[in-house]
Design an enzyme around this catalytic site. Structure first.
Site, PDB file in Angstrom:
ATOM      1  N   HIS A  48       0.844  -1.209   0.000  1.00 30.46           N
ATOM      2  CA  HIS A  48       0.000   0.000   0.000  1.00 30.46           C
ATOM      3  C   HIS A  48       0.875   1.255   0.000  1.00 30.46           C
ATOM      4  O   HIS A  48       0.611   2.215  -0.727  1.00 30.46           O
ATOM      5  CB  HIS A  48      -0.878   0.044   1.256  1.00 30.46           C
ATOM      6  CG  HIS A  48      -1.878  -1.073   1.373  1.00 30.46           C
ATOM      7  ND1 HIS A  48      -1.782  -2.046   2.333  1.00 30.46           N
ATOM      8  CD2 HIS A  48      -3.011  -1.350   0.677  1.00 30.46           C
ATOM      9  CE1 HIS A  48      -2.801  -2.882   2.227  1.00 30.46           C
ATOM     10  NE2 HIS A  48      -3.560  -2.489   1.227  1.00 30.46           N
TER      11      HIS A  48
ATOM     12  N   GLN B 120      -0.945  -3.772  -9.131  1.00 31.92           N
ATOM     13  CA  GLN B 120      -0.993  -4.867 -10.107  1.00 31.92           C
ATOM     14  C   GLN B 120      -1.313  -6.196  -9.420  1.00 31.92           C
ATOM     15  O   GLN B 120      -1.774  -7.134 -10.053  1.00 31.92           O
ATOM     16  CB  GLN B 120       0.354  -4.943 -10.846  1.00 31.92           C
ATOM     17  CG  GLN B 120       0.488  -6.055 -11.859  1.00 31.92           C
ATOM     18  CD  GLN B 120      -0.535  -5.972 -12.976  1.00 31.92           C
ATOM     19  OE1 GLN B 120      -0.997  -4.888 -13.321  1.00 31.92           O
ATOM     20  NE2 GLN B 120      -0.917  -7.118 -13.528  1.00 31.92           N
ATOM     21  N   LYS B 121      -1.091  -6.263  -8.099  1.00 26.88           N
ATOM     22  CA  LYS B 121      -1.447  -7.454  -7.317  1.00 26.88           C
ATOM     23  C   LYS B 121      -2.885  -7.888  -7.617  1.00 26.88           C
ATOM     24  O   LYS B 121      -3.180  -9.085  -7.695  1.00 26.88           O
ATOM     25  CB  LYS B 121      -1.279  -7.127  -5.826  1.00 26.88           C
ATOM     26  CG  LYS B 121      -1.972  -8.036  -4.842  1.00 26.88           C
ATOM     27  CD  LYS B 121      -1.177  -9.278  -4.619  1.00 26.88           C
ATOM     28  CE  LYS B 121      -1.694 -10.201  -3.548  1.00 26.88           C
ATOM     29  NZ  LYS B 121      -3.044 -10.073  -3.113  1.00 26.88           N
TER      30      LYS B 121
ATOM     31  N   GLN C 219      -8.842  -6.347 -11.041  1.00 32.24           N
ATOM     32  CA  GLN C 219      -9.420  -5.110 -10.512  1.00 32.24           C
ATOM     33  C   GLN C 219      -8.961  -3.913 -11.356  1.00 32.24           C
ATOM     34  O   GLN C 219      -9.746  -3.019 -11.668  1.00 32.24           O
ATOM     35  CB  GLN C 219      -9.003  -4.931  -9.050  1.00 32.24           C
ATOM     36  CG  GLN C 219      -9.439  -3.636  -8.421  1.00 32.24           C
ATOM     37  CD  GLN C 219      -9.256  -3.666  -6.915  1.00 32.24           C
ATOM     38  OE1 GLN C 219     -10.118  -4.135  -6.193  1.00 32.24           O
ATOM     39  NE2 GLN C 219      -8.123  -3.171  -6.442  1.00 32.24           N
TER      40      GLN C 219
ATOM     41  N   SER D 237      -2.914  -8.056   3.040  1.00 30.17           N
ATOM     42  CA  SER D 237      -3.464  -7.953   4.398  1.00 30.17           C
ATOM     43  C   SER D 237      -3.897  -9.330   4.890  1.00 30.17           C
ATOM     44  O   SER D 237      -3.907  -9.595   6.091  1.00 30.17           O
ATOM     45  CB  SER D 237      -4.653  -6.994   4.415  1.00 30.17           C
ATOM     46  OG  SER D 237      -4.292  -5.761   3.841  1.00 30.17           O
TER      47      SER D 237
HETATM   48  P1  AMP Z   1      -6.594  -3.588  -0.459  1.00 29.10           P
HETATM   49  O1  AMP Z   1      -6.398  -2.849   0.820  1.00 29.10           O
HETATM   50  O2  AMP Z   1      -6.220  -5.030  -0.398  1.00 29.10           O
HETATM   51  O3  AMP Z   1      -7.933  -3.324  -1.084  1.00 29.10           O
HETATM   52  O4  AMP Z   1      -5.535  -2.956  -1.460  1.00 29.10           O
HETATM   53  C1  AMP Z   1      -5.515  -1.582  -1.741  1.00 29.10           C
HETATM   54  C2  AMP Z   1      -4.626  -1.337  -2.940  1.00 29.10           C
HETATM   55  O5  AMP Z   1      -3.307  -1.794  -2.659  1.00 29.10           O
HETATM   56  C3  AMP Z   1      -5.123  -2.100  -4.181  1.00 29.10           C
HETATM   57  O6  AMP Z   1      -4.974  -1.279  -5.324  1.00 29.10           O
HETATM   58  C4  AMP Z   1      -4.174  -3.277  -4.210  1.00 29.10           C
HETATM   59  O7  AMP Z   1      -3.998  -3.795  -5.508  1.00 29.10           O
HETATM   60  C5  AMP Z   1      -2.903  -2.671  -3.683  1.00 29.10           C
HETATM   61  N1  AMP Z   1      -2.024  -3.723  -3.169  1.00 29.10           N
HETATM   62  C6  AMP Z   1      -2.360  -4.754  -2.355  1.00 29.10           C
HETATM   63  N2  AMP Z   1      -1.302  -5.559  -2.143  1.00 29.10           N
HETATM   64  C7  AMP Z   1      -0.269  -5.026  -2.843  1.00 29.10           C
HETATM   65  C8  AMP Z   1       1.095  -5.390  -3.035  1.00 29.10           C
HETATM   66  N3  AMP Z   1       1.611  -6.489  -2.473  1.00 29.10           N
HETATM   67  N4  AMP Z   1       1.864  -4.610  -3.823  1.00 29.10           N
HETATM   68  C9  AMP Z   1       1.353  -3.491  -4.397  1.00 29.10           C
HETATM   69  N5  AMP Z   1       0.083  -3.089  -4.252  1.00 29.10           N
HETATM   70  C10 AMP Z   1      -0.725  -3.842  -3.495  1.00 29.10           C
END
Ligand code: AMP
Length: 284
Positions: free
Chosen positions: A36, A147-148, A152, A185
């Protein structure tokens, strides 16, 4: 750093943004990690001000999914965001975003029929709806996604194009733990044995990437390499494994002439469902 919990406060802050200043926006569900923060840092490099939202969005979770037990740690999140130089954190309650009687949803068709969309019915409708609302509220110049969550990114880009949101989508690369596990997470759910088993996701993607690098561009062969890697890990139960066109998400055929591909997978390790992917491109 301003912590904002209501739409009214957010609108006031947004209206006071000086003309000519650019606003970057990173939507998250909190329980933040370095992945994040890498998006925040990218936004900081490209924009004058950065806003982050923390909202565990109930509409993108299925009835049997982990909404109620999704990990939360607001205090730690706020400390990380402050340290990263964020200007605004928007942390609305569920009723602020979905007041009683809420009944409008955004549906992106076609690209949501496969992969995560196929396995998690309604997931992307929840994602598109909340992201559309957040875009309308925050009105950023650029919004940052990882990109993870490859599908999405495809879905949000399509929504922005189709619904004419006046902003640019920027994508940050996947951050990994030193041993290759993509940061998430949800990794906190894994016990030590499962944490070790979870390495099979990045191992399967590496197998596909190595074959691709050797000139193997046929979908079936790449898929087989991923499946056979996964089969060696008894704790892993694949939900799907895919090698697809990165734009349409249609599975690659066996002609071997694809210029690029998205290798992706979702795997259950115990009760935890993990996703990961890698973009495969021809060397130029
Ligand atoms: P989330 O809190 O899981 O909804 O993620 C919020 C944003 O962080 C989304 O755009 C995810 O794709 C990105 N994200 C989650 N994990 C990673 C990671 N390991 N590396 C880079 N971006 C991430």
């Amino acid at each position: 750093m301003k912590v904002i919990t209501t739409i009214e406060e957010l609108r006031t802050a947004r209206a006071a943004l000086p003309q000519g200043q650019t606003l970057g926006f990173v939507p998250t569900m909190g329980y933040l990690h370095a992945g994040h923060i890498s998006l925040v840092e990218l936004a900081r490099r490209e924009c004058d001000l950065v806003a982050v939202s923390i909202f565990v969005n109930p509409t993108q979770f299925g009835p049997k999914e982990d909404f109620s037990r999704y990990p939360r740690d607001t205090e730690h999140d706020l400390a990380m965001l402050k340290e990263a130089g964020v200007s605004w954190v928007f942390m609305p309650g569920v009723e602020e975003i979905y007041p009683p009687g809420f009944s409008t949803y955004v549906q992106v068709r076609e690209v949501t029929n496969r992969l995560e969309g196929e396995m998690r019915p309604g997931h992307f409708e929840g994602v598109a709806t909340v992201v559309a609302k957040l875009f309308n509220l925050v009105q950023p110049h650029r919004a940052y996604f990882g990109q993870k969550d490859a599908q999405q990114v495809v879905v949000i880009k399509k929504m922005v194009l189709d619904l004419n949101f006046p902003l640019e989508i920027r994508v940050g690369e996947t951050l990994r733990e030193p041993d290759g596990l993509a940061m998430s997470s949800r990794n906190v759910y894994l016990n030590p044995e499962e944490r070790q088993a979870a390495l099979v996701l990045s191992r399967a993607l590496t197998a596909a990437r190595e074959l691709w690098g050797q000139g193997e561009h046929r979908g079936t062969t790449l898929l087989e390499a991923m499946f056979s890697t996964l089969a060696a890990e008894p704790l892993a139960r694949p939900d799907y494994v895919s090698v697809a066109n990165p734009t349409t998400l249609e599975e690659l055929n066996d002609s071997g002439d694809a210029e690029e591909a998205l290798a992706s997978l979702a795997v259950r390790i115990g009760n935890t469902r993990l996703i990961d992917n890698v973009l495969l491109k021809r060397e130029t």
